[in-house]
Design an enzyme around this catalytic site. Structure first.
Site, PDB file in Angstrom:
ATOM      1  N   ASN A  11       0.879  -1.060  -0.101  1.00 53.35           N
ATOM      2  CA  ASN A  11       0.235   0.043   0.137  1.00 53.35           C
ATOM      3  C   ASN A  11       0.779   1.338  -0.198  1.00 53.35           C
ATOM      4  O   ASN A  11       1.631   1.828   1.037  1.00 53.35           O
ATOM      5  CB  ASN A  11      -0.254   0.083   1.475  1.00 53.35           C
ATOM      6  CG  ASN A  11      -1.809   1.314   1.139  1.00 53.35           C
ATOM      7  OD1 ASN A  11      -2.177   1.831   0.831  1.00 53.35           O
ATOM      8  ND2 ASN A  11      -2.371   1.297   2.317  1.00 53.35           N
ATOM      9  N   LYS A  13      -0.332   4.384  -0.240  1.00 53.61           N
ATOM     10  CA  LYS A  13      -0.778   5.879   0.435  1.00 53.61           C
ATOM     11  C   LYS A  13      -0.441   6.563  -0.914  1.00 53.61           C
ATOM     12  O   LYS A  13       0.068   6.322  -1.497  1.00 53.61           O
ATOM     13  CB  LYS A  13      -0.340   6.018   2.069  1.00 53.61           C
ATOM     14  CG  LYS A  13      -0.337   4.761   2.955  1.00 53.61           C
ATOM     15  CD  LYS A  13      -0.091   4.536   4.202  1.00 53.61           C
ATOM     16  CE  LYS A  13       0.005   3.085   4.642  1.00 53.61           C
ATOM     17  NZ  LYS A  13      -0.075   3.461   6.419  1.00 53.61           N
ATOM     18  N   HIS A 103      -9.391   1.038   5.000  1.00 50.76           N
ATOM     19  CA  HIS A 103      -8.108   1.455   5.865  1.00 50.76           C
ATOM     20  C   HIS A 103      -8.480   2.344   6.433  1.00 50.76           C
ATOM     21  O   HIS A 103      -9.418   3.399   6.275  1.00 50.76           O
ATOM     22  CB  HIS A 103      -7.541   2.125   4.694  1.00 50.76           C
ATOM     23  CG  HIS A 103      -6.018   1.903   5.195  1.00 50.76           C
ATOM     24  ND1 HIS A 103      -5.534   2.651   6.191  1.00 50.76           N
ATOM     25  CD2 HIS A 103      -5.164   1.268   5.001  1.00 50.76           C
ATOM     26  CE1 HIS A 103      -4.118   2.725   6.664  1.00 50.76           C
ATOM     27  NE2 HIS A 103      -3.739   1.300   6.141  1.00 50.76           N
ATOM     28  N   GLU A 105      -7.306   4.762   8.014  1.00 51.28           N
ATOM     29  CA  GLU A 105      -6.822   5.807   7.915  1.00 51.28           C
ATOM     30  C   GLU A 105      -7.764   6.560   6.826  1.00 51.28           C
ATOM     31  O   GLU A 105      -8.297   8.025   7.123  1.00 51.28           O
ATOM     32  CB  GLU A 105      -5.500   6.130   6.740  1.00 51.28           C
ATOM     33  CG  GLU A 105      -3.749   6.444   7.647  1.00 51.28           C
ATOM     34  CD  GLU A 105      -2.910   5.721   6.583  1.00 51.28           C
ATOM     35  OE1 GLU A 105      -2.821   5.085   5.547  1.00 51.28           O
ATOM     36  OE2 GLU A 105      -2.191   4.807   7.587  1.00 51.28           O
ATOM     37  N   GLU A 175      -5.228  -5.163  11.040  1.00 48.26           N
ATOM     38  CA  GLU A 175      -4.594  -3.748  10.707  1.00 48.26           C
ATOM     39  C   GLU A 175      -4.496  -3.051  12.425  1.00 48.26           C
ATOM     40  O   GLU A 175      -5.567  -1.926  12.138  1.00 48.26           O
ATOM     41  CB  GLU A 175      -3.838  -2.651   9.475  1.00 48.26           C
ATOM     42  CG  GLU A 175      -4.109  -3.404   8.259  1.00 48.26           C
ATOM     43  CD  GLU A 175      -3.623  -2.738   7.393  1.00 48.26           C
ATOM     44  OE1 GLU A 175      -2.130  -2.763   6.802  1.00 48.26           O
ATOM     45  OE2 GLU A 175      -3.939  -1.642   6.816  1.00 48.26           O
ATOM     46  N   GLY A 181       3.045   2.014  10.698  1.00 45.00           N
ATOM     47  CA  GLY A 181       3.663   3.649  10.495  1.00 45.00           C
ATOM     48  C   GLY A 181       4.799   4.197  12.250  1.00 45.00           C
ATOM     49  O   GLY A 181       5.143   4.796  12.061  1.00 45.00           O
ATOM     50  N   SER A 221       3.729  -1.879  10.341  1.00 43.32           N
ATOM     51  CA  SER A 221       5.244  -1.913  10.370  1.00 43.32           C
ATOM     52  C   SER A 221       6.092  -3.164   9.783  1.00 43.32           C
ATOM     53  O   SER A 221       6.551  -4.463  10.266  1.00 43.32           O
ATOM     54  CB  SER A 221       6.036  -1.673  11.430  1.00 43.32           C
ATOM     55  OG  SER A 221       5.271  -0.642  12.144  1.00 43.32           O
TER      56      SER A 221
HETATM   57  P1  13P Z   1       3.490   0.714   7.857  1.00 41.08           P
HETATM   58  O1  13P Z   1       3.756  -0.515   6.934  1.00 41.08           O
HETATM   59  O2  13P Z   1       3.778   1.309   6.964  1.00 41.08           O
HETATM   60  O3  13P Z   1       2.867  -0.144   9.413  1.00 41.08           O
HETATM   61  O4  13P Z   1       1.875   1.250   6.534  1.00 41.08           O
HETATM   62  C1  13P Z   1       0.990  -0.326   7.518  1.00 41.08           C
HETATM   63  C2  13P Z   1      -0.260  -0.164   5.682  1.00 41.08           C
HETATM   64  O5  13P Z   1      -1.433   0.696   7.156  1.00 41.08           O
HETATM   65  C3  13P Z   1      -0.889  -0.453   5.173  1.00 41.08           C
HETATM   66  O6  13P Z   1      -1.912  -0.505   4.468  1.00 41.08           O
END
Ligand code: 13P
Length: 259
Positions: A11, A13, A103, A105, A175, A181, A221
């Site tokens: 992803n 982002k 997601h 976010e 997740e 992150g 992560s």
């Molecule tokens: P990270 O791998 O940067 O922690 O992000 C995970 C994520 O949100 C994937 O959709």
């Protein structure tokens, strides 16, 4: 260790313009090729921003790469006066295979509810693409020990009015928000606890064979250094990778389960 074909999805982002995307996908393809990546070890998927998809498609189709691609979100509407939105028909026309929905976010910054996640998942299925349905708890819920009930409520909401045949085509991504992150990866045991509870819930909603055939990913992560131990767990069938998917070598290593 999973009995299903692992799925490693990157992803991206809101990173990478289309020129950077072309570079990244070429580098990823080269690295996978150099290491003779066996796509039975893991299916490889990238989820770039909308503006990159055409470029990624051109590289993948032009060189007949086995990498699949998709989008990070989609509208719940078919077409019309929805300024700024992208439809499932547009994504399908670009050859997208996967679309993430729900997601954390999107849930947090765009107030996406379980009902909206469900509406989007159904549109994605109707367009013959695969939804990657995301769920996960925040730190407060985890500290209170309520992660399983929280996630299962999200799963029930996301799968409302989705038939058994359609559910069988879905992917789920667990997740935990506190692991996204932050560099703080869930322990394999934390990931397995929730992923196995999700599978039990899917078996309740549908049947055991359907639940056993579905892939449940872990995200938060994930790195080449921790993917192998996560993949040791019976109900972790792959990873949804954020930051580490922006580095071709690192993501390719994740696709090799850390080797
Ligand atoms: P990270 O791998 O940067 O922690 O992000 C995970 C994520 O949100 C994937 O959709």
């Amino acid at each position: 260790m999973t009995t299903r074909t692992p799925l490693m999805a990157g992803n991206w982002k809101m990173n990478m313009d289309h020129l950077q995307a072309i570079h990244l996908i070429n580098e990823l393809a080269l690295d996978l090729q150099d290491h003779k990546h066996d796509y039975a070890t893991a299916e490889v998927v990238v989820l770039p921003p909308f503006t990159d998809i055409r470029s990624v498609q051109t590289v993948i189709d032009g060189d007949n790469l086995k990498i699949r691609y998709g989008a990070q979100d989609v509208s719940q509407h078919d077409l019309g006066a929805y300024t700024g939105e992208i439809s499932t028909a547009m994504l399908s026309k670009l050859g997208c295979s996967y679309v993430t929905v729900g997601h954390s976010e999107r849930r947090e910054y765009h107030n996406e509810s379980d009902a909206l996640v469900n509406a989007k998942a159904r549109k994605i299925l109707a367009a013959d693409m695969t939804p990657i349905i995301c769920c996960g708890e925040g730190l407060d819920v985890r500290k209170a020990g309520n992660q399983v009930s929280h996630v299962l409520a999200q799963i029930e909401g996301a799968f409302a009015n989705i038939s058994q045949a359609d559910a069988a085509r879905c992917v789920v991504a667990y997740e935990p928000i506190w692991a996204i992150g932050t560099g703080e990866v869930a322990t394999p045991g934390d990931a397995q606890e929730v992923c196995s509870a999700i599978r039990v819930k899917l078996a309740e909603l549908y049947d055991q064979a359907t639940a056993d055939g579905m892939r449940i990913l872990y995200g938060g992560s994930v790195k080449s250094s921790n993917v192998a131990e996560l993949m040791q767990e019976a109900d972790v069938d792959g990873a949804l990778v954020g930051g580490a998917s922006l580095q071709a070598e690192e993501f390719a290593k994740i696709c090799r389960l850390g080797k």
